[in-house]
Design an enzyme around this catalytic site. Structure first.
Site, PDB file in Angstrom:
ATOM      1  CD  GLU A  21      -1.733   2.372   1.306  1.00  0.00           C
ATOM      2  OE1 GLU A  21      -2.024   2.887   2.391  1.00  0.00           O
ATOM      3  OE2 GLU A  21      -1.143   3.008   0.420  1.00  0.00           O
TER       4      GLU A  21
ATOM      5  CD  GLU B  58       4.000   8.829   1.279  1.00  0.00           C
ATOM      6  OE1 GLU B  58       2.892   9.120   1.750  1.00  0.00           O
ATOM      7  OE2 GLU B  58       4.523   7.717   1.471  1.00  0.00           O
TER       8      GLU B  58
HETATM    9  N1  LIG Z   1       1.556   6.516   1.248  1.00  0.00           N
HETATM   10  C1  LIG Z   1       1.699   5.361   1.879  1.00  0.00           C
HETATM   11  N2  LIG Z   1       0.907   4.343   1.711  1.00  0.00           N
HETATM   12  N3  LIG Z   1       2.698   5.283   2.738  1.00  0.00           N
HETATM   13  C2  LIG Z   1       2.942   4.060   3.526  1.00  0.00           C
HETATM   14  C3  LIG Z   1       4.382   3.976   3.680  1.00  0.00           C
HETATM   15  C4  LIG Z   1       4.820   2.842   4.642  1.00  0.00           C
HETATM   16  O1  LIG Z   1       5.814   2.102   3.955  1.00  0.00           O
HETATM   17  C5  LIG Z   1       7.080   2.310   4.555  1.00  0.00           C
HETATM   18  N4  LIG Z   1       8.039   2.471   3.464  1.00  0.00           N
HETATM   19  C6  LIG Z   1       8.018   3.413   2.494  1.00  0.00           C
HETATM   20  N5  LIG Z   1       9.050   3.240   1.645  1.00  0.00           N
HETATM   21  C7  LIG Z   1       9.729   2.137   2.089  1.00  0.00           C
HETATM   22  C8  LIG Z   1      10.887   1.444   1.641  1.00  0.00           C
HETATM   23  N6  LIG Z   1      11.563   1.847   0.540  1.00  0.00           N
HETATM   24  N7  LIG Z   1      11.316   0.365   2.319  1.00  0.00           N
HETATM   25  C9  LIG Z   1      10.639  -0.053   3.422  1.00  0.00           C
HETATM   26  N8  LIG Z   1       9.536   0.558   3.923  1.00  0.00           N
HETATM   27  C10 LIG Z   1       9.078   1.643   3.238  1.00  0.00           C
HETATM   28  C11 LIG Z   1       6.931   3.563   5.404  1.00  0.00           C
HETATM   29  O2  LIG Z   1       7.847   3.567   6.478  1.00  0.00           O
HETATM   30  C12 LIG Z   1       5.487   3.444   5.867  1.00  0.00           C
HETATM   31  O3  LIG Z   1       5.366   2.589   6.978  1.00  0.00           O
END
Ligand SMILES: N=C(N)NCC[C@H]1O[C@@H](n2cnc3c(N)ncnc32)[C@H](O)[C@@H]1O
Length: 432
Positions: free
Chosen positions: A213, A222
């Site tokens: 997600e 983002e």
């Molecule tokens: N707009 C969203 N749905 N954001 C959710 C983002 C979730 O994914 C995690 N996240 C985002 N990018 C990454 C990544 N490259 N690697 C691991 N976790 C990630 C972040 O810490 C948050 O918990």
């Protein structure tokens, strides 16, 4: 044909500065060098067209969003969002990571954003339904849950299906809580929480399903999608499944009278006083950027919406995210005021066990989600009537320095009985 090229109220500042066109140099200015961080095309004769990498001298920061600069002896306005402080360029890019990871992952280490996401029932139940309706296909499979947060999708996999393994990857500190949740619920033999950025991930095997997600404001903000696509290329089997499988961005011209009245018309006579000279700065302050938490009422749509982009997440390449553009044409179906355009996204999940797909649609005709809708307000509302045509284009341009940010440029032409009435263009940073 009357034409006014609108570029977020720049004309409002034309008479308030000494420079009455792009070549007059105003007085008493402090010189400071800035780097242009993404191309800008002037939309009137008070502005400069500049290319990414150009160096300019800041002469006068006339507003938060528009600056008067000198580029090789020619002066003009450029959007401040397109400039980066060259003097600290070295420090900045060393100290401030263009991905702003410290700030970004820092925002996900507390429960606030996770509570917001988990409280979003349409969002979370869509993912539950995807797992439920494909449970037999998931039997014995390896699943990567990228950016798992509190692990909710991984929990659905463990509860409703019998996968071989689920790799729940999460870079922020919330992963420590996710580990405890998995332990406490007795699924740690199945769900492996990995506190790691997906870019540095090392898994024991490729996976059959990559579920995530990742969607942000206007779908892309983002740019977590880049991480998802890189993980796809590194860890998803050739015949593996991406959930979501496709993603769309939708747009509709709309009225937003209440928004305009509360933010701009308000200044006409607060407490029976004439504060109307504050309307231009109010327009700039409140409408230079989109409103990300707007709730568009269906009755405020001035035409049928259109789908701007349809992304196939199995084949999409990261490079395609740099710049995406699309033309549009709307046929106005009701008389009213065009205050702006509203955008939202939808994502589709291919169904492995029967025809069709499941969809999460965040638009005004579906149950409200925590993403709400994104409203791009024009500086001046425009009168439109039934059968008018609103044609134009939209450009999503990723910020070449701040990699989680982008700009949305909307250009429009309003025509009535084949005669052009109004032309305009406006650039909206999200958020730099
Ligand atoms: N707009 C969203 N749905 N954001 C959710 C983002 C979730 O994914 C995690 N996240 C985002 N990018 C990454 C990544 N490259 N690697 C691991 N976790 C990630 C972040 O810490 C948050 O918990």
């Amino acid at each position: 044909m009357e034409s006014s090229s609108e570029c977020s109220s720049i004309s409002d500042f034309q008479d308030s500065t000494e420079g009455d066109d792009a070549n007059t140099l105003p007085e008493n200015l402090c010189m400071r060098e800035y780097v242009v961080i993404c191309d800008y095309v002037a939309t009137d004769n008070t502005q400069l067209s500049l290319c990414s990498g150009d160096k300019v001298l800041l002469l006068n920061a006339v507003s938060q969003d528009w600056w008067w600069v000198n580029h090789n002896g020619t002066c003009g306005y450029v959007p401040a969002s397109h400039l980066h402080d060259a003097l600290n360029e070295q420090e900045d890019t060393e100290v401030n990571d263009p991905w702003q990871d410290e700030e970004y992952y820092g925002s996900y280490k507390t429960l606030k954003l996770h509570l917001e996401m988990l409280s979003d029932v349409p969002r979370t139940m869509t993912y539950q339904n995807v797992i439920l309706k494909n449970s037999s296909s998931l039997c014995g499979k390896h699943i990567l849950d990228l950016g798992c947060g509190t692990g909710i999708i991984s929990f659905f996999c463990a509860k409703f299906a019998q996968p071989e393994a689920v790799y729940a990857v999460e870079a922020s500190k919330i992963a420590e809580q996710t580990c405890r949740l998995v332990e406490q619920n007795g699924i740690s033999s199945l769900v492996h929480v990995i506190r790691q950025q997906a870019e540095e991930l090392d898994l024991p095997t490729k996976v059959d399903v990559l579920v995530s997600e990742w969607m942000g404001t206007c779908l892309l903000f983002e740019f977590m999608l880049e991480s998802v696509l890189q993980a796809r290329d590194r860890w998803l089997k050739e015949d593996g499944v991406m959930w979501p499988s496709t993603a769309c961005i939708h747009l509709v011209p709309c009225s937003a009278y209440k928004e305009y009245s509360n933010k701009v018309l308000f200044w006409d006579n607060p407490y029976q006083l004439d504060f109307s000279l504050l309307k231009p700065p109010a327009t700039k302050e409140f409408f230079a950027k989109p409103q990300p938490d707007y709730i568009l009422q269906p009755e405020d749509c001035l035409s049928e919406p259109c789908t701007l982009f349809h992304l196939n997440l199995k084949t999409l390449q990261v490079a395609e995210l740099e710049r995406m553009n699309c033309d549009f044409t709307f046929l106005v179906h009701t008389n009213g005021l065009l205050h702006g355009f509203t955008a939202w996204f939808s994502v589709q999940f291919e169904n492995l066990e029967e025809q069709g797909h499941l969809e999460l649609n965040t638009g005004p005709f579906s149950p409200l989600t925590h993403w709400k809708h994104t409203l791009f307000m024009l500086d001046e509302p425009l009168q439109v009537q039934k059968r008018d045509k609103i044609s134009g284009s939209v450009v999503f341009e990723r910020n070449s320095v701040w990699r989680r940010h982008m700009s949305v440029t909307l250009s429009w032409v309003i025509s009535r009985e084949l005669k052009m009435q109004k032309v305009g263009c406006k650039v909206f940073p999200i958020w730099r």
